[in-house]
Design a protein around this motif. Structure first.
Motif, PDB file in Angstrom:
ATOM      1  N   LEU A   1     -49.697 -45.523 -27.649  1.00 35.01           N
ATOM      2  CA  LEU A   1     -50.614 -46.610 -27.958  1.00 35.01           C
ATOM      3  C   LEU A   1     -51.888 -46.387 -27.155  1.00 35.01           C
ATOM      4  O   LEU A   1     -51.838 -46.262 -25.929  1.00 35.01           O
ATOM      5  N   SER A   2     -53.005 -46.310 -27.846  1.00 34.35           N
ATOM      6  CA  SER A   2     -54.305 -46.204 -27.181  1.00 34.35           C
ATOM      7  C   SER A   2     -55.075 -47.487 -27.446  1.00 34.35           C
ATOM      8  O   SER A   2     -55.342 -47.830 -28.600  1.00 34.35           O
ATOM      9  N   LEU A   3     -55.380 -48.194 -26.378  1.00 40.24           N
ATOM     10  CA  LEU A   3     -56.147 -49.442 -26.467  1.00 40.24           C
ATOM     11  C   LEU A   3     -57.597 -49.131 -26.159  1.00 40.24           C
ATOM     12  O   LEU A   3     -57.897 -48.529 -25.125  1.00 40.24           O
ATOM     13  N   VAL A   4     -58.499 -49.521 -27.040  1.00 39.47           N
ATOM     14  CA  VAL A   4     -59.931 -49.320 -26.828  1.00 39.47           C
ATOM     15  C   VAL A   4     -60.599 -50.686 -26.826  1.00 39.47           C
ATOM     16  O   VAL A   4     -60.595 -51.390 -27.846  1.00 39.47           O
ATOM     17  N   ARG A   5     -61.142 -51.050 -25.670  1.00 35.70           N
ATOM     18  CA  ARG A   5     -61.933 -52.280 -25.641  1.00 35.70           C
ATOM     19  C   ARG A   5     -63.282 -51.952 -26.278  1.00 35.70           C
ATOM     20  O   ARG A   5     -63.855 -50.884 -26.038  1.00 35.70           O
ATOM     21  N   HIS A   6     -63.778 -52.845 -27.091  1.00 37.62           N
ATOM     22  CA  HIS A   6     -65.058 -52.611 -27.774  1.00 37.62           C
ATOM     23  C   HIS A   6     -66.138 -52.197 -26.776  1.00 37.62           C
ATOM     24  O   HIS A   6     -66.103 -52.554 -25.597  1.00 37.62           O
ATOM     25  N   ALA A   7     -67.122 -51.455 -27.265  1.00 36.50           N
ATOM     26  CA  ALA A   7     -68.251 -51.034 -26.437  1.00 36.50           C
ATOM     27  C   ALA A   7     -69.111 -52.242 -26.087  1.00 36.50           C
ATOM     28  O   ALA A   7     -68.955 -53.334 -26.647  1.00 36.50           O
ATOM     29  N   LYS A   8     -70.028 -52.040 -25.157  1.00 35.17           N
ATOM     30  CA  LYS A   8     -70.885 -53.113 -24.642  1.00 35.17           C
ATOM     31  C   LYS A   8     -71.644 -53.782 -25.791  1.00 35.17           C
ATOM     32  O   LYS A   8     -72.269 -53.127 -26.607  1.00 35.17           O
ATOM     33  N   SER A   9     -71.583 -55.098 -25.812  1.00 29.49           N
ATOM     34  CA  SER A   9     -72.223 -55.849 -26.897  1.00 29.49           C
ATOM     35  C   SER A   9     -73.467 -56.576 -26.411  1.00 29.49           C
ATOM     36  O   SER A   9     -73.691 -56.753 -25.211  1.00 29.49           O
ATOM     37  N   SER A  10     -74.253 -57.000 -27.354  1.00 24.52           N
ATOM     38  CA  SER A  10     -75.526 -57.660 -27.079  1.00 24.52           C
ATOM     39  C   SER A  10     -75.362 -59.178 -27.051  1.00 24.52           C
ATOM     40  O   SER A  10     -74.664 -59.755 -27.887  1.00 24.52           O
ATOM     41  N   TRP A  11     -76.071 -59.786 -26.123  1.00 22.17           N
ATOM     42  CA  TRP A  11     -76.144 -61.252 -26.041  1.00 22.17           C
ATOM     43  C   TRP A  11     -77.541 -61.726 -26.436  1.00 22.17           C
ATOM     44  O   TRP A  11     -77.910 -62.868 -26.175  1.00 22.17           O
ATOM     45  N   ASP A  12     -78.328 -60.847 -27.060  1.00 21.93           N
ATOM     46  CA  ASP A  12     -79.731 -61.141 -27.365  1.00 21.93           C
ATOM     47  C   ASP A  12     -79.948 -62.078 -28.544  1.00 21.93           C
ATOM     48  O   ASP A  12     -81.060 -62.539 -28.749  1.00 21.93           O
ATOM     49  N   TYR A  13     -78.931 -62.325 -29.329  1.00 23.99           N
ATOM     50  CA  TYR A  13     -79.109 -63.086 -30.557  1.00 23.99           C
ATOM     51  C   TYR A  13     -78.345 -64.407 -30.467  1.00 23.99           C
ATOM     52  O   TYR A  13     -77.186 -64.489 -30.869  1.00 23.99           O
ATOM     53  N   GLU A  14     -79.015 -65.421 -29.956  1.00 21.30           N
ATOM     54  CA  GLU A  14     -78.368 -66.720 -29.731  1.00 21.30           C
ATOM     55  C   GLU A  14     -77.855 -67.358 -31.025  1.00 21.30           C
ATOM     56  O   GLU A  14     -76.916 -68.148 -30.993  1.00 21.30           O
ATOM     57  N   GLU A  15     -78.460 -66.982 -32.146  1.00 21.06           N
ATOM     58  CA  GLU A  15     -78.063 -67.577 -33.421  1.00 21.06           C
ATOM     59  C   GLU A  15     -76.736 -67.010 -33.957  1.00 21.06           C
ATOM     60  O   GLU A  15     -76.136 -67.574 -34.870  1.00 21.06           O
ATOM     61  N   LEU A  16     -76.273 -65.903 -33.365  1.00 17.80           N
ATOM     62  CA  LEU A  16     -75.040 -65.288 -33.823  1.00 17.80           C
ATOM     63  C   LEU A  16     -73.829 -65.866 -33.101  1.00 17.80           C
ATOM     64  O   LEU A  16     -73.888 -66.178 -31.913  1.00 17.80           O
TER      65      LEU A  16
END
Length: 165
Positions: free
Chosen positions: A4-19
């Motif tokens: 089992l290989s667990l991959v945490r998602h890559a670094k995400s953006s917090w720049d879009y407050e509407e999302l």
């Protein structure tokens, strides 16, 4: 044995407050780290039999970049909505439902669930899986339905800032 290989998602953006949290995209660092980590994973862990991802944008984008590095079609990625915001117990249920034809499965998802799952399955030298890290656990089981607490052994722990292979 199952891998089992667990991959945490890559670094995400917090720049879009509407999302919403679910819709957050990768940021520049995430778009840079994911292909590099995918190449390291390919070299050190091999190509998995199955890729399974949370449908959250940052997780599925990470899975796409790994699939590209593995020369797999993006359409081969199995979406599993229950990975998003999953508890360790839910993640174990997901493992228990994997197809036994797949000996090495790579899951793409989120914390805190992935960090907790890794520690539940095997003794780990970390408390939290960083973004775009890959944790591979070997499970001495014949069938995925038998996966559970304490049955694994940590084989690899790769993360973008470790600087090694």
């Amino acid at each position: 044995m199952r891998l089992l290989s667990l991959v945490r998602h890559a670094k995400s953006s917090w720049d879009y407050e509407e999302l919403s949290d679910f819709e957050r995209p990768l940021n520049e660092r995430g778009r840079r780290d994911a292909p590099a980590m995918a190449q390291r994973a390919r070299r050190l862990l091999g190509i998995p039999d199955r890729l399974v991802s949370s449908p959250a944008l940052r997780a599925i984008t990470t899975a796409h970049l790994f699939a590209d590095a593995f020369a797999l079609g993006r359409e081969e990625i199995q979406l599993q909505p229950r990975i998003y915001e999953a508890s360790p117990a839910t993640l174990v249920q997901i493992l228990n439902q994997l197809d036994d034809c797949d000996r090495h499965v790579m899951l793409f998802g989120h914390n805190p669930g992935f960090s907790q799952l890794a520690g539940l399955l095997a003794p780990c030298p970390f408390d939290e899986v960083p973004t775009c890290a890959v944790v591979q656990v070997a499970l001495e089981i014949e069938h995925w339905r038998d996966a559970g607490p304490g049955l694994g052994k940590l084989r690899q722990y790769l993360y973008p800032k470790d600087g090694s292979d």
